[in-house]
Write an enzyme that holds these catalytic residues in place. Structure first.
Site, PDB file in Angstrom:
ATOM      1  N   LYS A  42      38.240  35.579  43.857  1.00 25.30           N
ATOM      2  CA  LYS A  42      37.170  34.733  43.373  1.00 25.30           C
ATOM      3  C   LYS A  42      36.737  35.152  41.977  1.00 25.30           C
ATOM      4  CE  LYS A  42      35.309  35.147  48.012  1.00 25.30           C
ATOM      5  NZ  LYS A  42      34.229  35.776  48.792  1.00 25.30           N
ATOM      6  N   GLY A  43      37.143  36.351  41.584  1.00 21.73           N
ATOM      7  CA  GLY A  43      36.643  36.954  40.343  1.00 21.73           C
ATOM      8  C   GLY A  43      36.806  36.116  39.086  1.00 21.73           C
ATOM      9  N   ASP A  99      40.384  37.875  36.170  1.00 21.17           N
ATOM     10  CA  ASP A  99      39.149  38.481  35.676  1.00 21.17           C
ATOM     11  C   ASP A  99      39.421  39.826  35.016  1.00 21.17           C
ATOM     12  OD1 ASP A  99      39.866  39.615  38.127  1.00 21.17           O
ATOM     13  OD2 ASP A  99      37.858  39.595  38.975  1.00 21.17           O
ATOM     14  N   ASP A 102      43.691  45.799  36.264  1.00 23.56           N
ATOM     15  CA  ASP A 102      43.347  47.196  36.498  1.00 23.56           C
ATOM     16  C   ASP A 102      44.654  47.957  36.748  1.00 23.56           C
ATOM     17  OD1 ASP A 102      41.246  49.188  37.081  1.00 23.56           O
ATOM     18  OD2 ASP A 102      41.799  48.972  39.164  1.00 23.56           O
ATOM     19  N   LYS A 130      42.026  46.988  31.665  1.00 25.45           N
ATOM     20  CA  LYS A 130      41.760  48.434  31.771  1.00 25.45           C
ATOM     21  C   LYS A 130      43.107  49.151  31.723  1.00 25.45           C
ATOM     22  CE  LYS A 130      37.817  49.003  34.965  1.00 25.45           C
ATOM     23  NZ  LYS A 130      37.529  49.334  36.385  1.00 25.45           N
ATOM     24  N   PHE A 151      33.445  51.032  36.328  1.00 28.17           N
ATOM     25  CA  PHE A 151      33.396  49.864  37.197  1.00 28.17           C
ATOM     26  C   PHE A 151      32.413  48.837  36.639  1.00 28.17           C
ATOM     27  CE2 PHE A 151      32.959  47.278  40.981  1.00 28.17           C
ATOM     28  CZ  PHE A 151      34.293  47.200  41.370  1.00 28.17           C
ATOM     29  N   ARG A 164      28.347  38.731  41.031  1.00 28.96           N
ATOM     30  CA  ARG A 164      29.241  37.767  40.364  1.00 28.96           C
ATOM     31  C   ARG A 164      28.457  36.806  39.475  1.00 28.96           C
ATOM     32  NH1 ARG A 164      34.327  38.153  42.816  1.00 28.96           N
ATOM     33  NH2 ARG A 164      34.379  38.512  45.052  1.00 28.96           N
TER      34      ARG A 164
HETATM   35  P1  IMP Z   1      44.511  45.621  40.378  1.00 28.88           P
HETATM   36  O1  IMP Z   1      45.506  45.170  41.387  1.00 28.88           O
HETATM   37  O2  IMP Z   1      44.200  47.091  40.516  1.00 28.88           O
HETATM   38  O3  IMP Z   1      44.871  45.259  38.960  1.00 28.88           O
HETATM   39  O4  IMP Z   1      43.149  44.957  40.781  1.00 28.88           O
HETATM   40  C1  IMP Z   1      42.693  43.788  40.241  1.00 28.88           C
HETATM   41  C2  IMP Z   1      41.453  43.322  40.971  1.00 28.88           C
HETATM   42  O5  IMP Z   1      40.615  44.439  41.300  1.00 28.88           O
HETATM   43  C3  IMP Z   1      40.618  42.428  40.095  1.00 28.88           C
HETATM   44  O6  IMP Z   1      40.997  41.092  40.210  1.00 28.88           O
HETATM   45  C4  IMP Z   1      39.216  42.723  40.603  1.00 28.88           C
HETATM   46  O7  IMP Z   1      38.900  41.886  41.683  1.00 28.88           O
HETATM   47  C5  IMP Z   1      39.256  44.148  41.076  1.00 28.88           C
HETATM   48  N1  IMP Z   1      38.713  45.100  40.090  1.00 28.88           N
HETATM   49  C6  IMP Z   1      39.366  46.043  39.376  1.00 28.88           C
HETATM   50  N2  IMP Z   1      38.544  46.717  38.551  1.00 28.88           N
HETATM   51  C7  IMP Z   1      37.309  46.175  38.733  1.00 28.88           C
HETATM   52  C8  IMP Z   1      36.018  46.430  38.142  1.00 28.88           C
HETATM   53  O8  IMP Z   1      35.801  47.277  37.268  1.00 28.88           O
HETATM   54  N3  IMP Z   1      35.009  45.629  38.600  1.00 28.88           N
HETATM   55  C9  IMP Z   1      35.171  44.670  39.544  1.00 28.88           C
HETATM   56  N4  IMP Z   1      36.353  44.397  40.121  1.00 28.88           N
HETATM   57  C10 IMP Z   1      37.416  45.143  39.709  1.00 28.88           C
HETATM   58 MG    MG Z   2      36.996  41.828  43.427  1.00 27.33          MG
END
Ligand code: IMP
Ligand code: MG
Length: 182
Positions: A42-43, A99, A102, A130, A151, A164
């Site tokens: 949903k982000g 969004d 990470d 990030k 975060f 959100r």
């Molecule tokens: P990844 O698979 O680790 O790249 O995770 C991506 C997802 O993790 C994003 O779509 C977010 O929903 C969540 N996420 C990662 N870092 C943050 C943060 O700093 N704040 C909020 N959600 C995050």
């Molecule tokens: Mg999330």
């Protein structure tokens, strides 16, 4: 809500300017293409809603929902599809709207999966990046802002489904999530 925020990282004005800039760029790059914007729920809904209105060429939108986080702040690496796309992807030029990138585990999984469906091209547009935390071999094609390893919440981003609706991106006070773990 405001009392849980350490400080504003990206203001509403900065967000607006950057989204307009990305919209212009995407409109130019996809002029002769078959653009389908895919939002990962949903982000990315807030970013998607603003970005699509800055796109001046014909485009379609679709949504998918995956889960990789649960209620913690670190990715589990396991991606579960909760809602798949409805539109046929054959010969489409996909722009995945995210969004935050990470570890990149979620997005690299989604990208590979969608590639199998006869897409013409797939690019990634992320509002926040990030890079310090990257684990998967994935590079975004459009990036709004590169952010430090903290975060962040707001403008669609959540912690445990909350925050959100903050109109800006803020750093969450660490005591909010350390408290929840104890
Ligand atoms: P990844 O698979 O680790 O790249 O995770 C991506 C997802 O993790 C994003 O779509 C977010 O929903 C969540 N996420 C990662 N870092 C943050 C943060 O700093 N704040 C909020 N959600 C995050
Ligand atoms: Mg999330």
């Amino acid at each position: 809500m405001e009392q849980d925020i350490l400080r504003t990282l990206i203001s509403e004005e900065q967000l607006h300017q950057k989204v307009a800039q990305i919209g212009k760029q995407v409109s130019a790059d996809y002029q002769d293409k078959n653009l389908l914007m895919v939002s990962v729920l949903k982000g990315s809904v807030v970013f998607m809603a603003d970005l699509m209105r800055e796109i001046s060429i014909p485009c379609e939108i679709d949504f998918m929902c995956v889960s990789s986080y649960g209620s913690g702040t670190k990715t589990s690496g396991v991606v579960k599809i909760i809602k798949d796309l409805d539109i046929d992807l054959k010969d489409r030029d996909l722009l995945i709207v995210e969004d935050i990138l990470d570890s990149g585990m979620t997005l690299s999984y989604i990208k590979e999966m969608l590639k199998q469906r006869g897409t013409k091209s797939i690019k990634i547009c992320t509002l926040l990046d990030k890079p310090e935390r990257r684990k998967a071999d994935i590079t975004p094609d459009y990036v709004g802002f590169t952010v430090p390893d903290e975060f962040v919440v707001g403008y669609g981003l959540d912690y445990d489904e909350k925050y959100r609706n903050l109109p800006y991106v803020g750093i969450l006070k660490p005591e909010v999530y350390t408290k929840a773990v104890m």
